[in-house]
Design a protein around this motif. Structure first.
Motif, PDB file in Angstrom:
ATOM      1  N   GLN A  20      20.182  11.990 -22.792  1.00 54.24           N
ATOM      2  CA  GLN A  20      20.059  13.206 -21.958  1.00 54.24           C
ATOM      3  C   GLN A  20      20.219  14.455 -22.836  1.00 54.24           C
ATOM      4  OE1 GLN A  20      22.005  10.590 -21.046  1.00 54.24           O
ATOM      5  NE2 GLN A  20      21.815  10.191 -18.856  1.00 54.24           N
ATOM      6  N   ARG A  21      21.153  14.382 -23.794  1.00 57.57           N
ATOM      7  CA  ARG A  21      21.388  15.559 -24.640  1.00 57.57           C
ATOM      8  C   ARG A  21      20.287  15.730 -25.691  1.00 57.57           C
ATOM      9  NH1 ARG A  21      27.698  14.266 -25.499  1.00 57.57           N
ATOM     10  NH2 ARG A  21      28.665  15.886 -24.244  1.00 57.57           N
ATOM     11  N   ASP A  23      17.156  14.819 -25.324  1.00 53.56           N
ATOM     12  CA  ASP A  23      16.005  15.365 -24.586  1.00 53.56           C
ATOM     13  C   ASP A  23      16.201  16.867 -24.326  1.00 53.56           C
ATOM     14  OD1 ASP A  23      14.825  12.880 -24.523  1.00 53.56           O
ATOM     15  OD2 ASP A  23      15.088  12.533 -22.377  1.00 53.56           O
ATOM     16  N   ARG A  24      17.424  17.255 -23.975  1.00 52.52           N
ATOM     17  CA  ARG A  24      17.705  18.671 -23.725  1.00 52.52           C
ATOM     18  C   ARG A  24      17.469  19.498 -24.990  1.00 52.52           C
ATOM     19  NH1 ARG A  24      23.847  19.800 -22.462  1.00 52.52           N
ATOM     20  NH2 ARG A  24      23.984  19.410 -24.697  1.00 52.52           N
ATOM     21  N   SER A  25      17.902  18.976 -26.129  1.00 55.55           N
ATOM     22  CA  SER A  25      17.766  19.761 -27.369  1.00 55.55           C
ATOM     23  C   SER A  25      16.298  19.961 -27.748  1.00 55.55           C
ATOM     24  CB  SER A  25      18.536  19.096 -28.514  1.00 55.55           C
ATOM     25  OG  SER A  25      17.902  17.902 -28.923  1.00 55.55           O
ATOM     26  N   ALA A  27      13.795  20.166 -25.476  1.00 55.15           N
ATOM     27  CA  ALA A  27      13.015  20.481 -24.269  1.00 55.15           C
ATOM     28  C   ALA A  27      11.830  21.450 -24.477  1.00 55.15           C
ATOM     29  CB  ALA A  27      13.939  20.973 -23.171  1.00 55.15           C
ATOM     30  N   GLU A  55      11.232   9.625 -23.408  1.00 51.62           N
ATOM     31  CA  GLU A  55      10.849  10.772 -22.576  1.00 51.62           C
ATOM     32  C   GLU A  55       9.359  11.092 -22.679  1.00 51.62           C
ATOM     33  OE1 GLU A  55      12.357  14.789 -23.384  1.00 51.62           O
ATOM     34  OE2 GLU A  55      12.285  15.190 -21.239  1.00 51.62           O
ATOM     35  N   TYR A 205      17.147  25.397 -29.404  1.00 52.84           N
ATOM     36  CA  TYR A 205      17.798  24.072 -29.387  1.00 52.84           C
ATOM     37  C   TYR A 205      19.124  24.239 -28.655  1.00 52.84           C
ATOM     38  CZ  TYR A 205      19.865  19.958 -31.902  1.00 52.84           C
ATOM     39  OH  TYR A 205      20.467  18.780 -32.267  1.00 52.84           O
ATOM     40  N   GLU A 209      26.019  22.842 -22.848  1.00 51.25           N
ATOM     41  CA  GLU A 209      25.983  23.684 -21.649  1.00 51.25           C
ATOM     42  C   GLU A 209      26.946  23.099 -20.623  1.00 51.25           C
ATOM     43  OE1 GLU A 209      21.885  23.882 -20.321  1.00 51.25           O
ATOM     44  OE2 GLU A 209      21.760  21.721 -20.080  1.00 51.25           O
TER      45      GLU A 209
END
Ligand SMILES: C[S@@+](CC[C@H](N)C(=O)[O-])C[C@H]1O[C@@H](n2cnc3c(N)ncnc32)[C@H](O)[C@@H]1O
Length: 274
Positions: A20-21, A23-25, A27, A55, A205, A209
């Motif tokens: 999850q992290r 993928d967030r970095s 995005a 992803e 990046y 959060e």
């Protein structure tokens, strides 16, 4: 340097736990990469090289219902994570495989894609030559990779917190192995790819959060990337000191409730030569 055995072991396990992290970095880069892929034409047989937790493969399976998507990765833990995430897509499958040696007589890809999964081959010319050999005529290639550490604050600013190490081979398998476009151009040319083009993408990046973005960023960096390696190798006061400096760095990069770092990538496109 991150070699295949590390991906098959501890590093792959960490990425599988932290998808999850990660993928967030990625995005904003992912958004641009998907747009480039979707604009690259009509493709029916797509292979995602080093698909990780999937992803990109899942996004393409959703966007291209008439195409078959196959995600390949050397890490069994990451393929397990990807398979768990992608179970709703009948046009999507995942397999544990070394992309450098992969071939499947029933699947000649007309498009290869990758988000940061192609910089880890021991012999990149041989790997891309294999991928060309087993692809359909005129197959296309679209992948992202990092530009230099100096353009990627998440890496250079963390690197500056560590004791300086002797410079290694900049092309050794690892996150920055494909930073130099001339080097990548030569690899692809030699391996049977042409029409090679590079698009520079700068992106935000997000390392942390939520309720406590600094703690979130420190925990993320403790699992993934250069800080994780440093934390594992340090003990006692040196470890405490490093973590204190990492916290100060994360705090200095908080803006609007998130920890941000500048990041820079190439999106590389190419076509199999005749
Ligand atoms: C930086 S991660 C990127 C993962 C994923 N594409 C993403 O964006 O989240 C690099 C990936 O390449 C995979 N990889 C490295 N060498 C490989 C190889 N020879 N064949 C297939 N996958 C490989 C790793 O296991 C890892 O999942």
């Amino acid at each position: 340097m991150t070699d295949m055995t590390e991906w098959q072991g501890r590093v792959g396990t960490s990425w599988a736990e932290q998808w999850q992290r990660t993928d967030r970095s990625f995005a904003p880069l992912t958004k641009r990469l998907i747009n480039v892929i979707l604009a690259s034409g009509q493709h029916k047989s797509i292979v995602d090289i080093g698909c990780g937790a999937g992803e990109l493969s899942i996004a393409l399976a959703n966007a291209k219902q008439d195409a078959k998507i196959l995600g390949l990765d050397i890490s069994a833990d990451l393929i397990r994570a990807a398979t768990d995430r992608g179970t709703n897509n009948s046009n999507l499958s995942f397999a544990v495989a070394d992309a450098a040696k992969w071939n499947d007589a029933a699947f000649a890809p007309d498009l290869y894609v990758s988000r940061h999964g192609v910089m880890f081959f021991d012999d990149p010319v041989a790997a891309f030559a294999n991928l060309a050999k087993v692809a359909a005529p005129k197959a296309e290639l679209v992948f992202s990779c990092f530009r230099t550490p100096a353009e990627n604050d998440w890496a250079s600013k963390i690197g500056a917190l560590m004791p300086s190490a002797p410079a290694g081979d900049p092309h050794a398998p690892g996150p920055f192995a494909f930073a130099d476009p001339e080097y990548v151009n030569n690899i692809l040319n030699k391996a049977g790819w042409s029409n090679i083009a590079f698009e520079a993408v700068d992106f935000d990046y997000i390392a942390g959060e939520g309720d406590d973005p600094v703690a979130d960023a420190i925990d993320f960096f403790g699992h993934i990337g250069p800080a994780a390696r440093a934390i594992r190798s340090l003990t006692g006061d040196a470890r405490t000191d490093f973590l204190t400096r990492l916290r100060t760095l994360a705090e200095a990069n908080v803006d609007a409730g998130a920890v941000h770092f500048a990041a820079a990538a190439w999106i590389v496109t190419a076509q199999k030569s005749d």
